[in-house]
Write a protein that holds these residues in place. Sequence first.
Motif: not given
Length: 438
Positions: A119-133, A66-73
């Motif tokens: 694959f659900i774990g990719i939504v964890g990358a939302s943190f980066v976009i939130t901080q960027f935006h 659940s947290v692995s895909a987020t690393i790459i994303a």
Amino acid sequence: MVKNQQPLSKLNIFSFKGIQMRTFHITWITFFFCFFGWFGVAPLMPIIRDQLGLTKSEVGNIIIASVSATIIARLLIGKLCDTLGPRLTYTVLLVVGAIPMMLIGLSTSYESFLLFRFFIGIVGASFVITQFHTSMMFAPNIVGTANAVTGGWGNLGGGVTNLVMPLIAAGFAAMGLASEADSWRLAMVVPGVLLLIMAFVYYRYTTDTPAGNFKDLEMTDAAVRQKKEKGSLIVVLRDYRVWVLTLAYAACFGIEITVDNVAATFFIDRFGTGILMAGAMASIFGGMNLFARALGGIVSDKVGRRFGLKGKGTLLGLLLVLEGFGITLFAASGSLLVAVIFLLIFALFLKMANGCTYGIVPFINKDNIGVVSGVVGAGGNIGAMLVGFLFKSEDLTYADAFQYIGIGVVFIGLMVVVTKFQAKPVADVVSPELVLER
């Protein structure tokens, strides 16, 4: 062209006026629903475990997945923000992430469930976009606080889901739309639909910058400068401070998402609570994000103005040490009440450490802030992945795993305390002009 083209220098959380504040609220709400869906199955795992006949080791593998895909994303998503802009990047991420979220209910085996959970774990990358935006919408003097608030309120979704998802599943079962055993399958459609709704909202009601979208600003100096910012991963990785912050974030945010994953199951197995009570207890942990992460960012800024980057680093290390002691006491708790008390205590220090970490990140390498943010952010998920192996061990109880985690966090905190973050004169590192400039 959009009115109010300059980043805001003040944060009024009760305001919805202007593209900056509208984006501020839309991005944290979107991040909230991403976390809500990311950990939507966590409080339902006792039901899923029984229905699919999962072993403790298999549940541990699911937590790791659940947290692995987020690393790459998280490593890739910053580049997409630079090229597509945060508006389009978030829209695509939400649509893609909603698909496995809504389809996970089709799982009939450990292998299929593991794949969907990954694959659900990719939504964890939302943190980066939130901080960027958020960084694009606010001026240097306030952007740290703005980022801490959006990050904390978004993370709140990981706690709310522990309370709400069991209620949604129970509601579908009560209405006769699904059996109690299958209620989780229908319940997971809800966060997926919410992500699709937010994809439309994000695309329709936000812009990449206060002045407009990247595609509309390609001929402006600001846009050209933004497009050319590629960063240097090698330079960043050569800086030992980046690695220390990566470890620190693994010890706070990495533990946070681990607790989001296992807290409900821990309360059921350890204290024999029902699934609704376990979800309610676990939601208390996530609920601390309402203020604690922002508090960490605010305190870090105040300490930095007086003691420089060295003071910020010392504060972060002390917060981690206190977090570690709190985790060990939580693991040793003999009653539900005592466990909840220590859960609140270590949650406070953990979430303050989250905010404090990103109160240091902008000062490490002002020319490659995005790259530093991505590496440190990925570190949180790497930490969660590694400690996940403790929870899959057949020889360790969840309480044993928490004991080892607490000890590890204390050692990392002590390492952060002795780290020399001060690489520049105090007057330079605390200058607001160096904070998250793009």
